[in-house]
Design a protein around this motif. Structure first.
Motif, PDB file in Angstrom:
ATOM      1  N   SER A 148     -70.075  60.766 -29.285  1.00  0.00           N
ATOM      2  CA  SER A 148     -69.140  61.749 -29.840  1.00  0.00           C
ATOM      3  C   SER A 148     -67.799  61.687 -29.122  1.00  0.00           C
ATOM      4  O   SER A 148     -66.735  61.660 -29.757  1.00  0.00           O
ATOM      5  N   PHE A 149     -67.838  61.651 -27.787  1.00  0.00           N
ATOM      6  CA  PHE A 149     -66.596  61.623 -27.027  1.00  0.00           C
ATOM      7  C   PHE A 149     -65.874  60.284 -27.197  1.00  0.00           C
ATOM      8  O   PHE A 149     -64.646  60.252 -27.371  1.00  0.00           O
ATOM      9  N   MET A 150     -66.602  59.189 -27.170  1.00  0.00           N
ATOM     10  CA  MET A 150     -65.964  57.884 -27.321  1.00  0.00           C
ATOM     11  C   MET A 150     -65.345  57.741 -28.710  1.00  0.00           C
ATOM     12  O   MET A 150     -64.225  57.226 -28.853  1.00  0.00           O
ATOM     13  N   SER A 151     -66.057  58.188 -29.737  1.00  0.00           N
ATOM     14  CA  SER A 151     -65.523  58.123 -31.101  1.00  0.00           C
ATOM     15  C   SER A 151     -64.273  58.991 -31.225  1.00  0.00           C
ATOM     16  O   SER A 151     -63.295  58.598 -31.873  1.00  0.00           O
ATOM     17  N   GLY A 152     -64.303  60.165 -30.602  1.00  0.00           N
ATOM     18  CA  GLY A 152     -63.131  61.043 -30.631  1.00  0.00           C
ATOM     19  C   GLY A 152     -61.921  60.381 -30.004  1.00  0.00           C
ATOM     20  O   GLY A 152     -60.809  60.455 -30.544  1.00  0.00           O
ATOM     21  N   TYR A 153     -62.121  59.726 -28.860  1.00  0.00           N
ATOM     22  CA  TYR A 153     -61.004  59.045 -28.191  1.00  0.00           C
ATOM     23  C   TYR A 153     -60.461  57.906 -29.046  1.00  0.00           C
ATOM     24  O   TYR A 153     -59.250  57.691 -29.133  1.00  0.00           O
ATOM     25  N   LEU A 154     -61.343  57.154 -29.690  1.00  0.00           N
ATOM     26  CA  LEU A 154     -60.896  56.022 -30.505  1.00  0.00           C
ATOM     27  C   LEU A 154     -60.085  56.500 -31.708  1.00  0.00           C
ATOM     28  O   LEU A 154     -59.035  55.922 -32.035  1.00  0.00           O
ATOM     29  N   PHE A 155     -60.560  57.535 -32.377  1.00  0.00           N
ATOM     30  CA  PHE A 155     -59.810  58.063 -33.525  1.00  0.00           C
ATOM     31  C   PHE A 155     -58.507  58.703 -33.080  1.00  0.00           C
ATOM     32  O   PHE A 155     -57.482  58.582 -33.758  1.00  0.00           O
ATOM     33  N   GLY A 156     -58.533  59.395 -31.938  1.00  0.00           N
ATOM     34  CA  GLY A 156     -57.293  59.977 -31.413  1.00  0.00           C
ATOM     35  C   GLY A 156     -56.272  58.905 -31.089  1.00  0.00           C
ATOM     36  O   GLY A 156     -55.069  59.065 -31.371  1.00  0.00           O
ATOM     37  N   LEU A 157     -56.729  57.796 -30.509  1.00  0.00           N
ATOM     38  CA  LEU A 157     -55.827  56.685 -30.200  1.00  0.00           C
ATOM     39  C   LEU A 157     -55.276  56.075 -31.480  1.00  0.00           C
ATOM     40  O   LEU A 157     -54.070  55.759 -31.569  1.00  0.00           O
ATOM     41  N   GLY A 158     -56.136  55.935 -32.493  1.00  0.00           N
ATOM     42  CA  GLY A 158     -55.681  55.373 -33.766  1.00  0.00           C
ATOM     43  C   GLY A 158     -54.611  56.217 -34.418  1.00  0.00           C
ATOM     44  O   GLY A 158     -53.588  55.702 -34.891  1.00  0.00           O
ATOM     45  N   MET A 159     -54.811  57.531 -34.454  1.00  0.00           N
ATOM     46  CA  MET A 159     -53.815  58.425 -35.050  1.00  0.00           C
ATOM     47  C   MET A 159     -52.500  58.383 -34.287  1.00  0.00           C
ATOM     48  O   MET A 159     -51.411  58.394 -34.890  1.00  0.00           O
ATOM     49  N   THR A 160     -52.575  58.326 -32.960  1.00  0.00           N
ATOM     50  CA  THR A 160     -51.357  58.290 -32.153  1.00  0.00           C
ATOM     51  C   THR A 160     -50.573  57.005 -32.383  1.00  0.00           C
ATOM     52  O   THR A 160     -49.345  57.023 -32.526  1.00  0.00           O
ATOM     53  N   LEU A 161     -51.272  55.881 -32.442  1.00  0.00           N
ATOM     54  CA  LEU A 161     -50.603  54.596 -32.653  1.00  0.00           C
ATOM     55  C   LEU A 161     -49.972  54.521 -34.042  1.00  0.00           C
ATOM     56  O   LEU A 161     -48.882  53.958 -34.208  1.00  0.00           O
ATOM     57  N   VAL A 162     -50.638  55.087 -35.046  1.00  0.00           N
ATOM     58  CA  VAL A 162     -50.095  55.081 -36.400  1.00  0.00           C
ATOM     59  C   VAL A 162     -48.761  55.831 -36.456  1.00  0.00           C
ATOM     60  O   VAL A 162     -47.824  55.415 -37.137  1.00  0.00           O
ATOM     61  N   ILE A 163     -48.669  56.943 -35.723  1.00  0.00           N
ATOM     62  CA  ILE A 163     -47.449  57.750 -35.729  1.00  0.00           C
ATOM     63  C   ILE A 163     -46.354  57.117 -34.889  1.00  0.00           C
ATOM     64  O   ILE A 163     -45.200  56.974 -35.316  1.00  0.00           O
ATOM     65  N   PHE A 164     -46.680  56.716 -33.673  1.00  0.00           N
ATOM     66  CA  PHE A 164     -45.639  56.304 -32.729  1.00  0.00           C
ATOM     67  C   PHE A 164     -45.269  54.822 -32.828  1.00  0.00           C
ATOM     68  O   PHE A 164     -44.535  54.313 -31.977  1.00  0.00           O
ATOM     69  N   ARG A 165     -45.712  54.168 -33.876  1.00  0.00           N
ATOM     70  CA  ARG A 165     -45.187  52.849 -34.197  1.00  0.00           C
ATOM     71  C   ARG A 165     -43.885  52.975 -34.985  1.00  0.00           C
ATOM     72  O   ARG A 165     -43.173  52.001 -35.187  1.00  0.00           O
ATOM     73  N   LEU A 166     -43.566  54.198 -35.413  1.00  0.00           N
ATOM     74  CA  LEU A 166     -42.391  54.458 -36.228  1.00  0.00           C
ATOM     75  C   LEU A 166     -41.156  54.702 -35.369  1.00  0.00           C
ATOM     76  O   LEU A 166     -41.244  54.918 -34.164  1.00  0.00           O
ATOM     77  N   SER A 167     -39.987  54.689 -36.009  1.00  0.00           N
ATOM     78  CA  SER A 167     -38.731  55.077 -35.367  1.00  0.00           C
ATOM     79  C   SER A 167     -38.410  56.515 -35.735  1.00  0.00           C
ATOM     80  O   SER A 167     -38.671  56.952 -36.855  1.00  0.00           O
ATOM     81  N   PHE A 168     -37.836  57.249 -34.778  1.00  0.00           N
ATOM     82  CA  PHE A 168     -37.514  58.652 -34.995  1.00  0.00           C
ATOM     83  C   PHE A 168     -36.013  58.848 -34.834  1.00  0.00           C
ATOM     84  O   PHE A 168     -35.515  58.928 -33.718  1.00  0.00           O
ATOM     85  N   CYS A 169     -35.296  58.900 -35.976  1.00  0.00           N
ATOM     86  CA  CYS A 169     -33.845  58.997 -35.936  1.00  0.00           C
ATOM     87  C   CYS A 169     -33.315  60.188 -36.729  1.00  0.00           C
ATOM     88  O   CYS A 169     -32.106  60.435 -36.722  1.00  0.00           O
ATOM     89  N   ARG A 170     -34.153  60.893 -37.436  1.00  0.00           N
ATOM     90  CA  ARG A 170     -33.672  62.016 -38.246  1.00  0.00           C
ATOM     91  C   ARG A 170     -33.288  63.206 -37.379  1.00  0.00           C
ATOM     92  O   ARG A 170     -32.246  63.824 -37.581  1.00  0.00           O
ATOM     93  N   SER A 171     -34.127  63.527 -36.437  1.00  0.00           N
ATOM     94  CA  SER A 171     -33.885  64.688 -35.584  1.00  0.00           C
ATOM     95  C   SER A 171     -34.780  64.571 -34.361  1.00  0.00           C
ATOM     96  O   SER A 171     -35.745  63.801 -34.356  1.00  0.00           O
ATOM     97  N   HIS A 172     -34.470  65.313 -33.318  1.00  0.00           N
ATOM     98  CA  HIS A 172     -35.342  65.352 -32.157  1.00  0.00           C
ATOM     99  C   HIS A 172     -35.985  66.729 -32.011  1.00  0.00           C
ATOM    100  O   HIS A 172     -36.650  67.015 -31.013  1.00  0.00           O
ATOM    101  N   GLU A 173     -35.802  67.598 -33.010  1.00  0.00           N
ATOM    102  CA  GLU A 173     -36.358  68.937 -32.974  1.00  0.00           C
ATOM    103  C   GLU A 173     -37.648  69.002 -33.790  1.00  0.00           C
ATOM    104  O   GLU A 173     -37.654  68.706 -34.988  1.00  0.00           O
ATOM    105  N   ILE A 174     -38.738  69.389 -33.137  1.00  0.00           N
ATOM    106  CA  ILE A 174     -40.045  69.512 -33.792  1.00  0.00           C
ATOM    107  C   ILE A 174     -40.249  70.964 -34.193  1.00  0.00           C
ATOM    108  O   ILE A 174     -40.261  71.856 -33.342  1.00  0.00           O
TER     109      ILE A 174
END
Length: 313
Positions: A148-174
């Protein structure tokens, strides 16, 4: 991560609940109270299960790890949110945002898998009670928790990599109080359709697969309960699942609403309030439900309380 990130902004700024104006102080008091109760109750559940020999069973072992996962999830999000309510916009670096997203997504996914494991435990307990001790042995329990914990880490890593492979130029305010996938993804420039598809697929894998496993377990459980001749026997059998089933319904309801919707239905302001439900309220739900509905936990809590009073006396 995309190289362009470094050339646009050095990080992000959480706007949090800045639009609430003077209500932020009230929100701070409310969220701080809920946060302290959540941390205290989850830690207390872990300690009680650890100390009470009557709770040294697979069901409560999984419950203690669920409380541990919920505690870590809360610790990674709420303190920064509380700080933002007092001091205004909170800056966070790209690496800090990616790290927070990784851990929050990992713990959230781990919770889903642990709930699936707890459903399997209830299935064995009700459908094969004579073989429960041999099947749910310490080795299998450790493997289920570790997976359960290992699967959670793998999916968390996958989601993070999918997002942070992008460029962020529209705004820096979340427009949020932590680095969740929808608000961060909304800041990406360029074509984000592939990333949106990736997040949807990963979310579907986590939520639907884990929920499917729970549904299969409860389908067998329901058949087994209906075969019990006495109404009292059926009631007792169902009562052993009621706490887990309550947590499952609320947990998957919130998660599905947030992550299995088309992008067109996102509303960052509204979703920020909904996010409070699964970051503040849902982690508190686990100890409350099990404390109110589970007699074994209630008895252990009473014994622990009496013991603490006798110790002081």
């Amino acid at each position: 991560m995309a190289q362009d990130n470094a050339t646009c902004w050095r990080g992000f700024v959480f706007l949090g609940f800045s639009s609430f104006g003077e209500l932020q102080l009230l929100l701070f008091v409310l969220f701080l109270s809920l946060y302290l109760v959540t941390i205290t109750s989850n830690v207390f559940i872990i300690i009680v299960i650890r100390l009470d020999s009557h709770l040294h069973t697979p069901m409560y072992l999984f419950l203690s790890f669920l409380s541990f996962s919920e505690t870590c999830y809360t610790l990674g999000i709420i303190p920064r949110m509380l700080s933002g309510l007092i001091m205004g916009g909170q800056a966070i670096s790209f690496m800090g945002c990616a790290t927070q997203m990784f851990f929050s997504a990992s713990w959230a996914c781990t919770n889903c898998f642990l709930l699936s494991v707890m459903g399997f435990d209830r299935y064995v307990a009700i459908c094969a009670p004579l073989h429960y001790a041999s099947r749910m042995n310490p080795t299998l329990c450790a493997q289920l928790v570790g997976t359960s914990f290992m699967s959670g880490y793998l999916f968390g890593l996958g989601m993070t990599l999918v997002i942070f492979r992008l460029s962020f130029c529209r705004s820096h305010e979340i427009q949020h109080f932590f680095c969740d996938t929808p608000p961060v993804l909304s800041l990406a420039c360029g074509d984000t359709r592939l990333s949106e598809l990736g997040i949807l697929i990963l979310s579907l894998l986590v939520l639907l697969v884990s929920f499917f496993l729970i549904s299969v377990s409860y389908a067998y459980i329901l058949v087994a309960i209906l075969r019990i001749p006495s109404a009292e026997g059926r009631r007792k059998a169902f009562s052993t699942c009621a706490s887990h089933l309550t947590v499952v319904v609320i947990h998957y309801g919130c998660a599905s609403f947030m992550y299995l919707r088309p992008k067109a239905s996102y509303s960052l302001e509204r979703d920020q309030l909904i996010a409070v439900t699964y970051t503040v309220a849902t982690p508190l739900l686990n100890p409350i439900v099990y404390s109110l509905r589970n007699r074994a936990v209630q008895s252990a809590l009473r014994n622990a309380f009496r013991g603490s009073l006798l110790g002081k006396g």
